[in-house]
Design a protein around this motif. Structure first.
Motif, PDB file in Angstrom:
ATOM      1  N   PRO A   1       4.806   9.975  -0.735  1.00 45.13           N
ATOM      2  CA  PRO A   1       4.382   8.571  -0.638  1.00 45.13           C
ATOM      3  C   PRO A   1       5.220   7.757   0.350  1.00 45.13           C
ATOM      4  O   PRO A   1       6.432   7.850   0.376  1.00 45.13           O
ATOM      5  CB  PRO A   1       4.539   8.057  -2.058  1.00 45.13           C
ATOM      6  N   ILE A   2       4.526   7.031   1.160  1.00 49.24           N
ATOM      7  CA  ILE A   2       5.141   6.016   2.011  1.00 49.24           C
ATOM      8  C   ILE A   2       4.638   4.688   1.472  1.00 49.24           C
ATOM      9  O   ILE A   2       3.435   4.447   1.433  1.00 49.24           O
ATOM     10  CB  ILE A   2       4.741   6.177   3.487  1.00 49.24           C
ATOM     11  N   ILE A   3       5.546   3.856   1.035  1.00 44.78           N
ATOM     12  CA  ILE A   3       5.160   2.575   0.444  1.00 44.78           C
ATOM     13  C   ILE A   3       5.442   1.482   1.467  1.00 44.78           C
ATOM     14  O   ILE A   3       6.539   1.391   2.007  1.00 44.78           O
ATOM     15  CB  ILE A   3       5.918   2.301  -0.851  1.00 44.78           C
ATOM     16  N   GLU A   4       4.435   0.689   1.717  1.00 45.36           N
ATOM     17  CA  GLU A   4       4.577  -0.409   2.663  1.00 45.36           C
ATOM     18  C   GLU A   4       4.383  -1.728   1.916  1.00 45.36           C
ATOM     19  O   GLU A   4       3.393  -1.915   1.227  1.00 45.36           O
ATOM     20  CB  GLU A   4       3.524  -0.289   3.770  1.00 45.36           C
TER      21      GLU A   4
ATOM     22  N   ARG B   1       0.848  -1.196   0.000  1.00 42.21           N
ATOM     23  CA  ARG B   1       0.000   0.000   0.000  1.00 42.21           C
ATOM     24  C   ARG B   1       0.881   1.243   0.000  1.00 42.21           C
ATOM     25  O   ARG B   1       2.014   1.230   0.457  1.00 42.21           O
ATOM     26  CB  ARG B   1      -0.971   0.013   1.164  1.00 42.21           C
ATOM     27  N   GLN B   2       0.296   2.298  -0.522  1.00 42.57           N
ATOM     28  CA  GLN B   2       0.971   3.581  -0.565  1.00 42.57           C
ATOM     29  C   GLN B   2       0.129   4.553   0.232  1.00 42.57           C
ATOM     30  O   GLN B   2      -1.086   4.639   0.053  1.00 42.57           O
ATOM     31  CB  GLN B   2       1.114   4.050  -2.010  1.00 42.57           C
ATOM     32  N   ARG B   3       0.777   5.269   1.123  1.00 44.09           N
ATOM     33  CA  ARG B   3       0.047   6.236   1.944  1.00 44.09           C
ATOM     34  C   ARG B   3       0.991   7.369   2.301  1.00 44.09           C
ATOM     35  O   ARG B   3       2.165   7.315   2.026  1.00 44.09           O
ATOM     36  CB  ARG B   3      -0.511   5.570   3.192  1.00 44.09           C
ATOM     37  N   GLY B   4       0.475   8.348   2.969  1.00 41.72           N
ATOM     38  CA  GLY B   4       1.290   9.449   3.459  1.00 41.72           C
ATOM     39  C   GLY B   4       0.937  10.775   2.831  1.00 41.72           C
ATOM     40  O   GLY B   4       1.018  10.911   1.621  1.00 41.72           O
ATOM     41  N   PRO B   5       0.566  11.765   3.644  1.00 42.30           N
ATOM     42  CA  PRO B   5       0.210  13.082   3.129  1.00 42.30           C
ATOM     43  C   PRO B   5       1.441  13.899   2.704  1.00 42.30           C
ATOM     44  O   PRO B   5       1.350  14.779   1.864  1.00 42.30           O
ATOM     45  CB  PRO B   5      -0.498  13.750   4.307  1.00 42.30           C
TER      46      PRO B   5
END
Length: 122
Positions: free
Chosen positions: A91-94, A84-88
């Protein structure tokens, strides 16, 4: 429905499950119904146990990238539990792979590699 008394059904079921022929018949039915075999379980566990992070991602001191799913083999995809990719703030990819140690343990047990007969001896 089976003709056994309701009050003693759990006792009868336990007794029947102790019978090798009954256990074998149930195992064969489940194997056929769900298309599961010892080999398919070993294949799944091996895919998880021997997955390498470098097969899924690449990185340098300044970059990080995830391989597209179409570049992964079916065997490699078995080990992935989440991407998943998240982060305002960028991008933070997990990337999460299944538990390798547990898969190794289960695989070793299935293949008879763990001998627990001496585990409790002092």
């Amino acid at each position: 429905r089976t003709g056994y008394a309701v009050k003693s059904a759990h006792v009868t079921a336990s007794r029947l499950l102790a019978e090798p022929k009954v256990r074998k018949a149930i195992s064969q039915e489940l194997t056929t119904r769900y298309n599961v075999s010892k080999e398919s379980i070993i294949d799944e566990l091996a895919a998880i146990a021997f997955a390498q992070l470098g097969d899924y991602v690449s990185w340098t001191d300044t970059t990080f990238s995830v391989r597209p799913a179409r570049q992964l083999t079916a065997h490699q995809r078995k080990a992935v539990t989440m991407i998943r990719q998240r982060g305002p703030d960028g991008p933070i990819i997990e990337v999460r792979l299944a538990n390798r140690l547990k898969a190794l343990e289960l695989l070793a047990k299935m293949l008879g590699m763990l001998d627990n007969t001496h585990a409790h001896k002092r």
